[in-house]
Design a protein around this motif. Structure first.
Motif, short mmCIF file in Angstrom:
data_model
loop_
_atom_site.label_atom_id
_atom_site.label_comp_id
_atom_site.label_asym_id
_atom_site.label_seq_id
_atom_site.Cartn_x
_atom_site.Cartn_y
_atom_site.Cartn_z
N ALA A 78 0.99 -1.12 0.33
CA ALA A 78 0.06 -0.04 -0.25
C ALA A 78 0.76 1.24 0.11
CB ALA A 78 -0.84 0.23 1.16
N LYS A 79 0.57 2.16 -0.83
CA LYS A 79 1.50 3.32 -0.87
C LYS A 79 0.76 4.63 -1.12
CE LYS A 79 3.45 3.42 -5.36
NZ LYS A 79 4.55 3.16 -6.40
N GLU A 80 1.36 5.72 -0.71
CA GLU A 80 1.04 7.06 -1.08
C GLU A 80 1.96 7.67 -1.95
OE1 GLU A 80 0.49 9.23 2.34
OE2 GLU A 80 -1.09 7.91 3.20
N VAL A 81 1.63 8.37 -3.19
CA VAL A 81 2.33 9.24 -3.95
C VAL A 81 2.18 10.85 -3.39
CG1 VAL A 81 3.01 9.79 -6.33
CG2 VAL A 81 2.50 7.45 -5.56
N LEU A 82 3.12 11.33 -3.03
CA LEU A 82 2.95 12.62 -2.37
C LEU A 82 3.54 13.66 -3.48
CD1 LEU A 82 4.13 11.39 1.17
CD2 LEU A 82 1.71 12.07 0.51
N ALA A 83 3.00 14.86 -3.60
CA ALA A 83 3.46 15.95 -4.46
C ALA A 83 4.56 16.68 -3.71
CB ALA A 83 2.46 16.45 -5.08
N LEU A 84 5.71 17.08 -4.19
CA LEU A 84 6.81 17.91 -3.69
C LEU A 84 7.36 18.44 -4.91
CD1 LEU A 84 8.96 16.35 -0.78
CD2 LEU A 84 7.65 18.34 -0.74
N SER A 85 7.92 19.60 -4.72
CA SER A 85 8.57 20.39 -5.95
C SER A 85 9.89 19.71 -6.08
CB SER A 85 8.80 21.82 -5.81
OG SER A 85 10.02 22.07 -4.89
N ARG A 86 10.28 19.50 -7.51
CA ARG A 86 11.51 18.96 -7.97
C ARG A 86 12.75 19.50 -6.91
NH1 ARG A 86 13.78 17.82 -14.09
NH2 ARG A 86 15.74 16.84 -13.33
N GLU A 87 12.81 20.84 -6.74
CA GLU A 87 13.79 21.50 -6.27
C GLU A 87 13.98 20.98 -4.64
OE1 GLU A 87 11.37 23.20 -7.96
OE2 GLU A 87 12.84 23.18 -9.73
N GLU A 88 12.80 20.84 -3.95
CA GLU A 88 12.64 20.37 -2.76
C GLU A 88 13.19 18.89 -2.70
OE1 GLU A 88 12.00 21.23 0.31
OE2 GLU A 88 11.85 23.29 -0.23
N ILE A 89 12.78 18.14 -3.58
CA ILE A 89 13.16 16.60 -3.50
C ILE A 89 14.66 16.70 -3.50
CG2 ILE A 89 13.25 14.56 -4.89
CD1 ILE A 89 10.25 15.04 -5.42
N ASP A 90 15.25 17.57 -4.67
CA ASP A 90 16.62 17.42 -4.89
C ASP A 90 17.38 17.77 -3.39
OD1 ASP A 90 16.17 16.69 -7.18
OD2 ASP A 90 16.71 18.61 -8.23
N GLU A 91 16.69 18.84 -2.92
CA GLU A 91 17.38 19.40 -1.95
C GLU A 91 17.45 18.25 -0.27
OE1 GLU A 91 17.01 23.48 0.44
OE2 GLU A 91 17.08 23.47 -1.56
N ARG A 92 16.11 18.05 -0.31
CA ARG A 92 15.98 17.15 0.83
C ARG A 92 16.77 15.65 0.79
NH1 ARG A 92 9.66 17.83 2.41
NH2 ARG A 92 9.83 20.15 2.03
#
Lengths: 124, 433
Positions: free
Chosen positions: B186-200
């Motif tokens: 079971a999973k959730e797909v969560l939206a985040l900006s590309r920049e945020e993902i790169d940074e985190r």
């Protein structure tokens, strides 16, 4: 994108299952958890008229464990006050978990929805 | 009645690979999909290990709809409040042929089915196969569908209809449907900006991160995962169905616990839910496979139980593609030779045994059983994390203790006998060799 109110707080746990002692699971996260209906509202379902799963809810009356209620990821099995069971096929992921755990063979008759209907996943 | 040399049921990776391989040999191929498009019914952990694709579609990475290339793989052992990670990054994984790719199944499966079409296969969507047509001697001769006049004759039918394969069941080839042999994902797909993902996650360009977690499933055998896409993050759990059923914890609660974990929550802060999904995966391994061939019928991918879902390991798409390729070729050849008996189609199993598909399953045949113990999912992660905490906490002003006494004391507090730990550790290690 759904326009549902996302910031409704929901109770942490839907089930009445007791928390185990010594369980160090931290409390709710510091952002609101999604209400279950909002969660299901993110999924597209092309609902077929005829249900693809039929539950012999009479058999459920004599079932003590009712494991289908807990494992169904869409929470489609709802026990009724008089000991029966209501099943709604409309938001079914077609995963098959209910048939695996059902203790009485033949209680859940399972097939696939007609072509093009049922769940439509886009981000999975 | 329309006739095709090969009818493939299900346009997931197994089905499309089978259709592509068969069409390439010149066979007439029909690929039937019940979803409105390929991938509509499918969900995966998130990562495609595409090595095998290279043999089917050279330089596939230039064409496939990949989101990110996995260049960072973290294996995390955790309790409710602690985590110990093994964080691996490789510059080698940033270049072709790559190791893993994250992709949405709606895009990836549609692309692969399109490749099968380009090779000459005919794809028909929104059509559910309802059963098998059989000759009087029991040989499968085609399929029935829910379309008006939709019976289709086939030289060979290839069942790629997924983990709940109704065709394998109808043909009497499926293994016992023991809930212990299946995992619910079971999973959730969560939206985040590309920049945020790169940074985190410390990524750049098309680099991607994958985190596999052990010890965060409320003691239920299984694991959790987090995968990065371009502008979404998928978080989910894969848990044994029998364990889930016995636990009384609901699947979405397990996801919520993972998301709330202090080691995971900071990655996800502010992310918006885009889609929730759930699916079964076979996890019984080599000893719980379906029979792979019957007269006129071959079985591939999840329908055959070809999937490794054990603890933090999640592989399925590669086995689906590998088995589909072999089935497509064997089916086309058998139809040409005019012999589709079980004996003739046994060549399919032989090819899989000689390839990574069954040799990997055979090599790891004990792994599903060993990783299903509760100790592995609750006791040992706690032991490892507690020991790490004691080793890494500076005890001053109290004097330091030796490593062996820390381990002994932690094990005693954990209720684990070191003897059991060593035995289990050795068995698990050996099962991987």
């Amino acid at each position: 994108m759904t326009m549902l109110p996302r910031f409704r707080r929901r109770p942490w746990s839907r089930t009445s299952a007791p928390r185990r002692s010594g369980d160090e699971t931290p409390g709710p996260p510091d952002w609101p958890e999604h209400a279950f209906e909002d969660r299901m509202a993110t999924v597209e379902f092309r609902v077929a008229e005829q249900p693809h799963i039929v539950v012999d809810t009479e058999a459920c009356r004599s079932c003590a464990g009712r494991p289908c209620i807990g494992v169904c990821p869409a929470d489609l099995f709802t026990p009724t006050a008089d000991g029966g069971m209501v099943f709604n096929h409309e938001q079914c992921f077609e995963c098959g978990a209910c048939t695996l755990v059902c203790s009485q063979e033949g209680t859940i008759s399972w097939s696939y929805p007609p072509g093009g209907q049922g769940v439509v996943l886009r981000w999975a | 009645m329309t006739r095709f040399d090969v009818v493939v049921v299900g346009a997931g990776p197994a089905g499309s690979a089978a259709a592509l391989a068969a069409a390439r040999t010149g066979a007439s191929v029909l690929l039937v999909e019940r979803g409105p498009f390929p991938g509509a019914k499918n969900m995966h952990g998130g990562v495609i290990h595409g090595g095998v694709l290279e043999r089917l579609i050279p330089r596939w990475w230039e064409r496939a709809p990949v989101q990110r290339w996995v260049t960072r793989r973290t294996t995390m052992v955790m309790t409710g409040t602690q985590s110990l990670s093994l964080d691996f990054r490789s510059a080698g994984w940033t270049r072709p042929p790559y190791n893993g790719a994250t992709a949405y199944r709606s895009e990836f499966d549609s692309w692969l089915a399109g490749e099968a079409e380009r090779a000459g296969a005919r794809l028909v969507c929104s059509t559910t196969v309802t059963g098998l047509l059989r000759a009087p001697d029991g040989t499968v001769r085609g399929v029935t569908t829910d379309r008006e006049g939709g019976d289709i004759e086939a030289g060979v039918v290839i069942a790629c209809d997924g983990v709940n394969s109704l065709l394998t069941g109808e043909a009497g080839l499926s293994a016992a449907r023991d809930p212990g042999n299946f995992a619910l994902g079971a999973k959730e797909v969560l939206a985040l900006s590309r920049e945020e993902i790169d940074e985190r996650f410390g990524l750049s360009g098309r680099e991607g991160a994958e985190i596999e977690m052990l010890g965060c499933t409320a003691g239920i055998p299984g694991g959790a995962f987090l995968h990065t896409y371009l502008d979404t993050v998928a978080v989910g759990v894969v848990v044994s169905v029998d364990g889930l059923s016995a636990s009384g914890v609901r699947p979405e609660e397990l996801i919520a616990r993972v998301k709330a974990h202090p080691s995971i929550a900071p990655y996800l802060r502010g992310a918006e839910l885009k889609e929730y999904s759930a699916h079964l995966a076979p996890q019984g391994g080599y000893d719980a496979l379906a029979r792979l061939a019957g007269p006129g019928l071959l079985v591939c991918g999840d329908a055959a139980g070809l999937c490794l879902a054990a603890g933090p390991w999640l592989e399925g798409v590669n086995f689906a593609i590998g088995s589909g390729m072999a089935a497509g070729e064997v089916a086309a050849r058998s139809v040409r030779a005019g012999d589709v008996s079980t004996a003739a189609l046994a060549a399919y199993r032989n090819r899989l045994e000689a390839s990574f598909v069954l040799s990997d399953h055979r090599r790891w045949r004990e792994v599903p059983r060993l990783l299903r113990s509760q100790a592995v999912h609750e006791k040992y992660p706690r032991l490892v994390c507690d020991a790490a905490e004691r080793v890494l906490t500076v005890p001053a002003p109290r004097p330091r203790k030796g490593l062996s006494s820390i381990l002994r004391e932690t094990a005693a507090a954990n209720g684990t006998r070191l003897r059991d730990l060593v035995r289990d550790g050795w068995q698990i290690l050996r099962s991987f060799t």
